[in-house]
Design a protein around this motif. Structure first.
Motif, PDB file in Angstrom:
ATOM      1  N   CYS A 124       0.187   5.426  -0.262  1.00  0.00           N
ATOM      2  CA  CYS A 124      -0.866   5.242  -1.560  1.00  0.00           C
ATOM      3  C   CYS A 124      -1.429   6.408  -1.886  1.00  0.00           C
ATOM      4  O   CYS A 124      -2.018   7.251  -1.391  1.00  0.00           O
ATOM      5  CB  CYS A 124      -1.877   3.925  -1.262  1.00  0.00           C
ATOM      6  N   ARG A 166      -3.330   5.721  -4.937  1.00  0.00           N
ATOM      7  CA  ARG A 166      -4.213   5.088  -6.115  1.00  0.00           C
ATOM      8  C   ARG A 166      -5.528   5.634  -6.285  1.00  0.00           C
ATOM      9  O   ARG A 166      -6.166   5.516  -7.441  1.00  0.00           O
ATOM     10  CB  ARG A 166      -4.242   3.560  -5.929  1.00  0.00           C
ATOM     11  N   CYS A 167      -5.960   6.256  -5.329  1.00  0.00           N
ATOM     12  CA  CYS A 167      -7.548   6.733  -5.359  1.00  0.00           C
ATOM     13  C   CYS A 167      -7.426   8.209  -4.762  1.00  0.00           C
ATOM     14  O   CYS A 167      -6.626   8.644  -4.015  1.00  0.00           O
ATOM     15  CB  CYS A 167      -8.669   5.874  -5.037  1.00  0.00           C
ATOM     16  N   LYS A 201      -9.027   2.457   3.228  1.00  0.00           N
ATOM     17  CA  LYS A 201      -8.073   2.695   4.274  1.00  0.00           C
ATOM     18  C   LYS A 201      -7.773   4.222   4.357  1.00  0.00           C
ATOM     19  O   LYS A 201      -6.959   4.497   5.425  1.00  0.00           O
ATOM     20  CB  LYS A 201      -6.819   1.997   3.913  1.00  0.00           C
ATOM     21  N   CYS A 202      -8.510   5.018   3.658  1.00  0.00           N
ATOM     22  CA  CYS A 202      -8.245   6.341   3.901  1.00  0.00           C
ATOM     23  C   CYS A 202      -9.688   7.072   4.270  1.00  0.00           C
ATOM     24  O   CYS A 202     -10.725   6.686   3.542  1.00  0.00           O
ATOM     25  CB  CYS A 202      -7.768   7.062   2.744  1.00  0.00           C
ATOM     26  N   ARG A 210      -6.420  12.550   3.460  1.00  0.00           N
ATOM     27  CA  ARG A 210      -6.215  11.702   4.763  1.00  0.00           C
ATOM     28  C   ARG A 210      -4.846  12.262   5.476  1.00  0.00           C
ATOM     29  O   ARG A 210      -3.793  13.040   4.903  1.00  0.00           O
ATOM     30  CB  ARG A 210      -5.915  10.418   4.396  1.00  0.00           C
ATOM     31  N   LEU A 223      -9.077   9.390  -2.578  1.00  0.00           N
ATOM     32  CA  LEU A 223      -9.204   9.431  -1.032  1.00  0.00           C
ATOM     33  C   LEU A 223      -7.883   9.849  -0.248  1.00  0.00           C
ATOM     34  O   LEU A 223      -7.789  10.581   0.840  1.00  0.00           O
ATOM     35  CB  LEU A 223      -9.748   8.421  -0.218  1.00  0.00           C
ATOM     36  N   HIS A 224      -6.665   9.828  -1.101  1.00  0.00           N
ATOM     37  CA  HIS A 224      -5.457  10.128  -0.315  1.00  0.00           C
ATOM     38  C   HIS A 224      -5.249  11.647  -0.149  1.00  0.00           C
ATOM     39  O   HIS A 224      -4.633  11.858   0.701  1.00  0.00           O
ATOM     40  CB  HIS A 224      -4.214   9.697  -1.435  1.00  0.00           C
ATOM     41  N   THR A 242     -10.758   0.436  -5.999  1.00  0.00           N
ATOM     42  CA  THR A 242      -9.277   0.433  -6.038  1.00  0.00           C
ATOM     43  C   THR A 242      -8.538   0.024  -4.685  1.00  0.00           C
ATOM     44  O   THR A 242      -7.866  -0.699  -4.649  1.00  0.00           O
ATOM     45  CB  THR A 242      -8.760   2.171  -6.133  1.00  0.00           C
ATOM     46  N   CYS A 243      -9.445   0.215  -3.729  1.00  0.00           N
ATOM     47  CA  CYS A 243      -8.853  -0.148  -2.371  1.00  0.00           C
ATOM     48  C   CYS A 243      -9.183  -1.627  -1.805  1.00  0.00           C
ATOM     49  O   CYS A 243      -8.443  -2.307  -1.115  1.00  0.00           O
ATOM     50  CB  CYS A 243      -9.397   0.761  -1.170  1.00  0.00           C
ATOM     51  N   ILE A 245       0.811  -1.388  -0.028  1.00  0.00           N
ATOM     52  CA  ILE A 245      -0.166   0.020  -0.172  1.00  0.00           C
ATOM     53  C   ILE A 245       0.969   1.199   0.024  1.00  0.00           C
ATOM     54  O   ILE A 245       0.555   2.247  -0.621  1.00  0.00           O
ATOM     55  CB  ILE A 245      -0.949   0.243   1.256  1.00  0.00           C
TER      56      ILE A 245
HETATM   57  S1  SF4 Z   1      -8.457   4.565   0.125  1.00  0.00           S
HETATM   58 FE1  SF4 Z   1      -7.077   2.784  -0.425  1.00  0.00          FE
HETATM   59  S2  SF4 Z   1      -6.574   3.068  -2.724  1.00  0.00           S
HETATM   60 FE2  SF4 Z   1      -7.196   4.996  -1.943  1.00  0.00          FE
HETATM   61  S3  SF4 Z   1      -5.606   5.949  -1.567  1.00  0.00           S
HETATM   62 FE3  SF4 Z   1      -6.261   5.046   0.455  1.00  0.00          FE
HETATM   63  S4  SF4 Z   1      -5.096   3.270   0.577  1.00  0.00           S
HETATM   64 FE4  SF4 Z   1      -4.991   4.019  -1.578  1.00  0.00          FE
END
Ligand code: SF4
Length: 290
Positions: free
Chosen positions: A113, A115-116, A183-184, A122, A118-119, A199-200, A110
């Motif tokens: 991350c 990748r989406c 996770k975020c 956070r 939400l980062h 994605t997560c 991870i």
């Molecule tokens: S929610 Fe998951 S996929 Fe999106 S940024 Fe956070 S860890 Fe990465």
């Protein structure tokens, strides 16, 4: 100028909308043709019949079926949970098994991350907490403000209630594993959006594959719908044993919902008692979360 509904009715509607929201239903329509009133608000029909383009046989194989309870001779057919088949492959079908996978390896993958989307908002990635050998895994929706600050799942008010529930089952938090679908933290504590979940969730799947719990408890509609890949409301299958990829799965209400609707605690406690029976747990003398 349209007439305003009396305050008591407005309040009732608000409560009902909040209830639907807690179940993950956020779109409503009003059928003007039948003269429906706001009080008869209904969730949208979200289970379209397969069209010619999406024939039954071409749909992904169901990955969940209910398990008949030990004491009830219900026919399997009468309790099958028809999946609202996703139009594409299941979220989890394309997730490759990682050889010799471990929780630290997943966390490492991870990384920091992005990748989406939400980062962007956070503070901390909230990976998961508890025993890597847990027989029982709780899965929630996503981190809230406290979790985002501390990087630990379920530490706010709802988390304290979950901890009480776990202790009422005769367990400690360290005996179980707790994590979320994403996770975020979603901004304003909104529900994670489908692209974020897609994605997560491979990381969630890997976590479950590593832990291999006997029982998974989905806390709330988002977790249940993500794993089961269904658009059906959680109230339609809450408290029933379902089978998911070889694990027993039970969906129940999210502790945050219980904070707003304490009357539902009894229902959740009944669900957890079924989990306890499955795991052979004896409740401590003074059980039942207050
Ligand atoms: S929610 Fe998951 S996929 Fe999106 S940024 Fe956070 S860890 Fe990465």
């Amino acid at each position: 100028m349209p007439e305003r509904a009396p305050e008591s009715l407005q309040q009732k509607i608000e409560e009902r909308l909040r209830y639907y929201e807690d179940l993950g239903i956020r779109l409503f329509y009003r059928d003007r043709g039948t003269g429906a009133t706001a009080a008869s608000l209904a969730p949208p029909v979200s289970t379209p019949a397969p069209t010619a383009a999406v024939q039954e046989s071409s749909l992904p194989k169901p990955i969940v079926k209910p398990l008949p309870p030990k004491s009830v001779a219900a026919t399997a057919a009468s309790r099958v949970l028809p999946l609202v088949a996703p139009s594409g492959p299941s979220l989890f079908e394309s997730v490759d098994k990682v050889k010799d996978d471990t929780l630290p390896k997943i966390r490492e993958d991870i990384g920091d991350c992005t990748r989406c989307k939400l980062h962007k908002g956070r503070n901390k990635i909230v990976f998961g907490d508890g025993s890597p050998k847990a027989e029982l895994v709780f899965i929630g929706e996503g981190p809230g403000a406290d979790e985002d600050q501390q990087g630990i799942p379920f530490v706010g008010r709802a988390g304290k209630l979950l901890t009480q529930m776990i202790e009422a089952m005769g367990l400690q938090r360290k005996d179980v594993y707790i994590c979320n679908v994403v996770k975020c933290r979603p901004p304003e504590n909104r529900a994670p959006e489908p692209d974020e979940v897609a994605t997560c969730s491979p990381y969630l799947l890997r976590q479950i594959d590593v832990i291999r719990p006997k029982v998974i408890v989905c806390l709330g509609a988002v977790a249940a719908k993500t794993l089961l890949q269904t658009a059906r409301g959680i109230s339609q299958f809450r408290g029933e044993w379902l089978e998911w990829r070889g694990h027993k799965l039970m969906a129940t209400y999210h502790p945050a919902y219980l904070l707003r609707n304490p009357n539902a605690k009894g229902e959740v406690w009944k669900d957890l008692q079924k989990v306890m029976a499955e795991l052979g747990l004896q409740p401590p003398k003074k059980s039942k979360p207050s």
